[in-house]
Motif scaffolding. Structure first.
Motif, PDB file in Angstrom:
ATOM      1  N   GLU A 119       0.805  -1.219   0.000  1.00  0.00           N
ATOM      2  CA  GLU A 119       0.000   0.000   0.000  1.00  0.00           C
ATOM      3  C   GLU A 119       0.840   1.271   0.000  1.00  0.00           C
ATOM      4  O   GLU A 119       0.501   2.257  -0.649  1.00  0.00           O
ATOM      5  CB  GLU A 119      -0.948  -0.013   1.204  1.00  0.00           C
TER       6      GLU A 119
ATOM      7  N   HIS B 103       2.426   1.726  -3.367  1.00  0.00           N
ATOM      8  CA  HIS B 103       1.377   1.949  -4.362  1.00  0.00           C
ATOM      9  C   HIS B 103       0.918   3.402  -4.363  1.00  0.00           C
ATOM     10  O   HIS B 103       0.397   3.902  -5.377  1.00  0.00           O
ATOM     11  CB  HIS B 103       0.196   1.018  -4.089  1.00  0.00           C
TER      12      HIS B 103
ATOM     13  N   TYR C 291       1.955  -2.146  -7.204  1.00  0.00           N
ATOM     14  CA  TYR C 291       0.810  -3.025  -6.950  1.00  0.00           C
ATOM     15  C   TYR C 291       0.409  -2.872  -5.481  1.00  0.00           C
ATOM     16  O   TYR C 291       1.275  -2.848  -4.595  1.00  0.00           O
ATOM     17  CB  TYR C 291       1.175  -4.484  -7.234  1.00  0.00           C
TER      18      TYR C 291
ATOM     19  N   SER D  19      -1.003  -4.973  -3.601  1.00  0.00           N
ATOM     20  CA  SER D  19      -0.840  -6.205  -2.824  1.00  0.00           C
ATOM     21  C   SER D  19      -0.048  -7.232  -3.618  1.00  0.00           C
ATOM     22  O   SER D  19       0.122  -7.107  -4.839  1.00  0.00           O
ATOM     23  CB  SER D  19      -2.203  -6.792  -2.461  1.00  0.00           C
TER      24      SER D  19
ATOM     25  N   GLU E 285      -1.107 -10.182  -4.195  1.00  0.00           N
ATOM     26  CA  GLU E 285      -2.070 -10.865  -5.047  1.00  0.00           C
ATOM     27  C   GLU E 285      -2.227 -10.140  -6.386  1.00  0.00           C
ATOM     28  O   GLU E 285      -2.333 -10.772  -7.445  1.00  0.00           O
ATOM     29  CB  GLU E 285      -3.426 -10.960  -4.332  1.00  0.00           C
ATOM     30  N   ASP E 286      -2.229  -8.801  -6.345  1.00  0.00           N
ATOM     31  CA  ASP E 286      -2.319  -8.027  -7.588  1.00  0.00           C
ATOM     32  C   ASP E 286      -1.088  -8.273  -8.454  1.00  0.00           C
ATOM     33  O   ASP E 286      -1.188  -8.442  -9.677  1.00  0.00           O
ATOM     34  CB  ASP E 286      -2.440  -6.538  -7.276  1.00  0.00           C
TER      35      ASP E 286
ATOM     36  N   SER F 232      -1.198 -11.794 -10.065  1.00  0.00           N
ATOM     37  CA  SER F 232      -2.165 -11.965 -11.154  1.00  0.00           C
ATOM     38  C   SER F 232      -1.728 -11.294 -12.446  1.00  0.00           C
ATOM     39  O   SER F 232      -2.165 -11.670 -13.537  1.00  0.00           O
ATOM     40  CB  SER F 232      -3.532 -11.409 -10.733  1.00  0.00           C
ATOM     41  N   GLU F 233      -0.834 -10.298 -12.345  1.00  0.00           N
ATOM     42  CA  GLU F 233      -0.458  -9.522 -13.533  1.00  0.00           C
ATOM     43  C   GLU F 233       0.926  -9.846 -14.074  1.00  0.00           C
ATOM     44  O   GLU F 233       1.329  -9.318 -15.110  1.00  0.00           O
ATOM     45  CB  GLU F 233      -0.516  -8.020 -13.209  1.00  0.00           C
TER      46      GLU F 233
END
Length: 426
Positions: free
Chosen positions: A374, A377, A389, A391, A393-394, A397-398
C-alpha cells in the motif's frame, strides 16, 4: 517459591519452552500470555506431553505438584534468566543495531566457535522474551554467550542489558529502522546507545567500527576495541577488497572470500574478524569460519532458479537497508529486475521514505522495478520501467515471471510482506 528455588528445579530440566507445539520432554514450560493467547490453559497439556514443570500465574491452572504458581509468568521468566546468567558467570557478548544484527551474530558465533563452546541467540529471538530464552539455553559448558538484542522503542535495550548484563557489546549501525516507535533517527541513536550506557557504567568493553563517525563519537571516552581500514588508527585493520558479487576482505595478509553478497555486509564480516582477534582465535580459523558461513532464512541468500540468479533479502527492510541493497544491486551484470515490498514501522515518515526509495531505484541502472504494498502503491512513479501493486495478489495476477531468462532479481521487503512467495512464481 522464590527464584532461587525455581532455578534449582530448572537445573534439573532439559530446556525451557513457551509453546506446547515445540515442547521437549523434561522441559520447564512457561505459560506466557499475549493479546490473543493464554498459556495457562495449556499448562496441563504441556505436563501431559512431557514437561517436568509448568510455571503458571492463574490459580485455575495450578492443578498439580508439577505446576508452580507465580505472580507473573513473564516476570518470572526474565528474573530466572537474570539469576541463571549470574549463576553461570559466562562472558556475554551483546549486539544490537538497525541493520545486520542477525548476520553479524551468526558470523561472530561461527568465528568464536572455532575455539570456544558458544551459545548464541537462535534466529532473531531478540526481544524481551527471546533474550531470556537465549540466556536460559546456556549451560555450565558454555564458554562464551552471544546475545542479540532488538528494539523498536526507547528503554528496551536498557532492559535487555539489565537481564543479560553483557561484558562486551557491539552496535552494528544506526539507521532508519522502527522510526515510528523511536520517534525518528535521533531516537534510534539514543535507544541503541543504551547498550553503550550499560557497558560504560560497568567499565566493560565496546567493539567499535572506526569507519562509523557516530560509533566513534559515542565511545571516545569509554573502554573500546576498534576496527577499520588503513585510513584509521585501529586495534584491528580489515580492508574491503570488492563485492563481485560476494564480499572479499583482507586481514593480516589473508584474503577472505565470503558467501555474503553486497558491500554493506563488509562491516558485519569485519566485526566478526575483530571479535575473533580479541578472543585470540587463530587467523586461519577466522578465515575458515567466515568463508564457511552461508546465509539462510531469506537474508541475502543467493538462489539459482533455471537461468536466473535471485538475491533473496526478504527477511526485513527499512530505508537504510533498502538503499544499500539497491546500490549494490546496480553493480550486478546483465538484465536486472527488482521486486520491492513495503517497509513497515516508519510512522509519519512512511510516505516520504517510500517515495525516496522509488526515486532512488528509478535513477539506478536497473531494467525493471515492481513495487508491492500500500505504501509503495501511493508513491509517484515517473518511469515506464516501474510499476506498483497494492498487494502481492495483484502482482501475482499480472506478472508472468516464469518467462524471465538469464536475469538477476533482487527481492526485498519487510517480513510482513513475505516476498519469498515470489520464488513460487518463477
Amino acid at each position: 517459591m522464590n527464584i532461587a528455588q525455581i532455578h534449582s528445579l530448572f537445573l534439573n530440566c532439559h530446556s525451557v519452552c513457551t509453546d506446547t507445539r515445540t515442547l521437549e520432554s523434561n522441559s520447564m514450560f512457561f505459560a506466557l500470555k499475549g493479546d490473543n493467547f493464554n498459556g495457562n490453559i495449556y499448562a496441563e497439556k504441556a505436563l501431559d506431553a512431557g514437561a517436568k514443570y509448568a510455571i503458571v500465574d492463574e490459580a485455575s491452572a495450578n492443578t498439580s505438584e508439577q505446576t508452580i504458581l507465580v505472580d507473573n509468568v513473564l516476570d518470572t521468566l526474565q528474573e530466572l534468566a537474570s539469576f541463571h546468567r549470574n549463576y553461570l558467570k559466562t562472558p556475554i557478548i551483546a549486539l544490537t543495531g538497525s541493520n545486520g544484527k542477525t548476520t553479524t551474530k551468526e558470523l561472530i558465533n561461527a568465528v568464536l566457535s572455532q575455539k570456544y563452546k558458544t551459545t548464541a541467540t537462535v534466529g532473531n529471538l531478540n526481544n524481551h522474551i527471546g533474550v531470556p530464552l537465549t540466556l536460559l539455553s546456556m549451560t555450565d559448558k558454555t564458554e562464551i554467550g552471544i546475545v542479540e538484542m532488538g528494539a523498536n522503542h526507547l528503554k528496551e535495550i536498557e532492559f535487555s542489558c539489565s537481564i543479560a548484563k553483557p561484558d562486551y557489546g557491539y552496535i552494528t549501525n544506526f539507521g532508519k529502522a522502527h522510526l515510528e516507535g523511536f520517534g525518528g533517527v535521533e531516537g534510534v541513536i539514543k535507544g541503541k546507545s543504551e547498550m553503550y550506557d550499560f557497558l560504560s557504567k560497568h567499565h566493560n568493553t565496546i567493539f567499535v567500527n572506526n569507519n562509523d563517525p557516530i560509533q566513534v563519537e559515542k565511545t571516545k571516552d569509554h573502554t573500546h576495541f576498534s576496527f577499520g581500514n588503513l585510513t584509521h588508527k585501529n586495534d584491528v585493520t580489515v580492508n574491503f577488497l570488492n563485492a563481485q558479487p560476494f564480499v572479499k576482505s583482507e586481514y593480516k595478509g589473508l584474503e577472505i572470500n565470503s558467501n555474503l553478497i553486497g558491500d554493506y555486509n563488509f562491516n558485519n564480516i569485519a566485526a566478526a574478524i575483530t571479535i575473533g582477534n580479541y578472543f585470540k582465535v587463530d587467523d586461519a580459523a577466522i578465515k575458515k569460519a567466515i568463508e564457511g558461513y552461508v546465509p539462510s532464512n531469506n537474508r541475502s541468500q543467493i538462489i539459482n532458479k533455471g537461468s536466473n540468479k535471485i538475491i533473496l533479502d526478504a527477511y526485513n527492510a527499512n530505508p537504510t537497508s533498502m538503499q544499500a541493497a539497491l546500490l549494490n544491486f546496480e553493480k550486478q551484470t546483465g538484465p536486472k529486475t527488482a521486486i520491492l515490498g513495503d517497509m513497515f514501522e516508519l510512522g509519519s515518515e512512511a510516505k516520504a521514505e517510500h517515495q525516496n526509495i522509488v526515486d532512488l531505484a528509478t535513477k539506478l541502472d536497473i531494467d525493471y522495478i515492481s513495487f508491492l504494498g500500500e505504501n509503495f502503491h501511493q508513491a509517484q512513479l515517473t518511469s515506464e520501467k516501474t510499476k506498483s501493486y497494492a498487494s502481492f495478489e495483484d502482482f501475482k495476477s499480472e506478472n508472468a515471471l516464469s518467462t524471465l531468462e538469464n536475469a538477476t532479481l533482487l527481492i526485498k521487503g519487510s517480513r510482513g510482506m513475505a516476498l519469498e512467495r515470489v520464488l513460487d512464481l518463477l
